[in-house]
Write a protein that holds these residues in place. Structure first.
Motif, PDB file in Angstrom:
ATOM      1  N   MET A 256       0.861  -1.167   0.000  1.00 12.90           N
ATOM      2  CA  MET A 256       0.000   0.000   0.000  1.00 12.90           C
ATOM      3  C   MET A 256       0.904   1.225   0.000  1.00 12.90           C
ATOM      4  O   MET A 256       1.882   1.280   0.755  1.00 12.90           O
ATOM      5  CB  MET A 256      -0.884   0.009   1.231  1.00 12.90           C
ATOM      6  N   VAL A 257       0.608   2.184  -0.861  1.00  9.99           N
ATOM      7  CA  VAL A 257       1.405   3.403  -0.970  1.00  9.99           C
ATOM      8  C   VAL A 257       0.492   4.596  -0.719  1.00  9.99           C
ATOM      9  O   VAL A 257      -0.560   4.725  -1.350  1.00  9.99           O
ATOM     10  CB  VAL A 257       2.060   3.531  -2.365  1.00  9.99           C
ATOM     11  N   ALA A 258       0.913   5.469   0.194  1.00 13.10           N
ATOM     12  CA  ALA A 258       0.176   6.703   0.455  1.00 13.10           C
ATOM     13  C   ALA A 258       1.022   7.868  -0.033  1.00 13.10           C
ATOM     14  O   ALA A 258       2.163   8.044   0.395  1.00 13.10           O
ATOM     15  CB  ALA A 258      -0.123   6.847   1.942  1.00 13.10           C
ATOM     16  N   LEU A 259       0.482   8.615  -0.975  1.00 10.01           N
ATOM     17  CA  LEU A 259       1.120   9.842  -1.460  1.00 10.01           C
ATOM     18  C   LEU A 259       0.569  10.964  -0.594  1.00 10.01           C
ATOM     19  O   LEU A 259      -0.625  11.246  -0.618  1.00 10.01           O
ATOM     20  CB  LEU A 259       0.768  10.076  -2.927  1.00 10.01           C
ATOM     21  N   GLY A 260       1.435  11.575   0.221  1.00  7.66           N
ATOM     22  CA  GLY A 260       0.982  12.572   1.187  1.00  7.66           C
ATOM     23  C   GLY A 260       1.247  13.994   0.726  1.00  7.66           C
ATOM     24  O   GLY A 260       2.340  14.316   0.270  1.00  7.66           O
TER      25      GLY A 260
END
Length: 185
Positions: free
Chosen positions: A38-42
């Motif tokens: 899972m990748v979160a672009l913040g």
């Protein structure tokens, strides 16, 4: 009002929430599309400031702890909005994305988009009205479509990148040994 140097204007941040752009951005940052991750672009003030990825375990018990770690890192970097991309089996990933959305809601981080990617196709699994605002079926990803915006985003600002592993064992499984005769550390 002028944007601070090195930041992306609001229109660019909103454009990054396009699934094609988000997938291209992850591919440019990681060199490939990840698996079981899972990748979160913040974003902070519409500027891409942090990218946090979590390699998901094959068994779900450590999943809540990984999602808490991911959320904690986003809070630490003062992220206000995210685009979350899940890579892996649909049933497992939808559950993980739903759990993460709940954690992000509790700390006040807004989800601009949630994308699930598997086998060259993507969907928007948390869309409240599939078929009305988002296509109901999986869409073939066209890497060329989102690449120009991804390149522009990375040229404007380089985000901090964190990777979370479910255990030391899983981290050791991906490490590469030094080639024979290679430099020792």
């Amino acid at each position: 009002m002028m944007d601070a140097p090195g930041t992306l204007p609001l229109t660019t941040a909103l454009q990054l929430s396009d699934p094609d752009v988000a997938l291209s951005l992850v591919k440019r940052l990681f060199g490939k599309q990840p698996h079981d991750t899972m990748v979160a672009l913040g974003f902070t003030r519409q500027c891409l400031t942090a990218v946090v990825s979590a390699h998901l375990p094959t068994l779900s018990p450590p999943l809540p702890a990984l999602m808490q770690d991911l959320t904690g890192l986003l809070v630490q970097h003062r992220v206000t909005e995210t685009i979350t991309v899940g890579y892996g089996a649909a049933a497992y990933m939808t559950s993980a994305l739903t759990g993460l959305q709940g954690m992000l809601d509790r700390v006040g981080i807004i989800q601009m988009a949630t994308v699930h990617y598997q086998n060259g196709r993507y969907c928007l699994p948390l869309c409240p009205q599939p078929g009305r605002c988002c296509p109901a079926e999986n869409i073939l990803w066209n890497p060329d479509q989102g690449d120009p915006a991804a390149i522009a985003a990375l040229q404007a600002h380089t985000p901090v990148i964190h990777t979370i592993y479910p255990s030391r064992r899983s981290l050791r499984s991906i490490r590469q040994p030094c080639p024979t005769g290679g430099a020792r550390r």
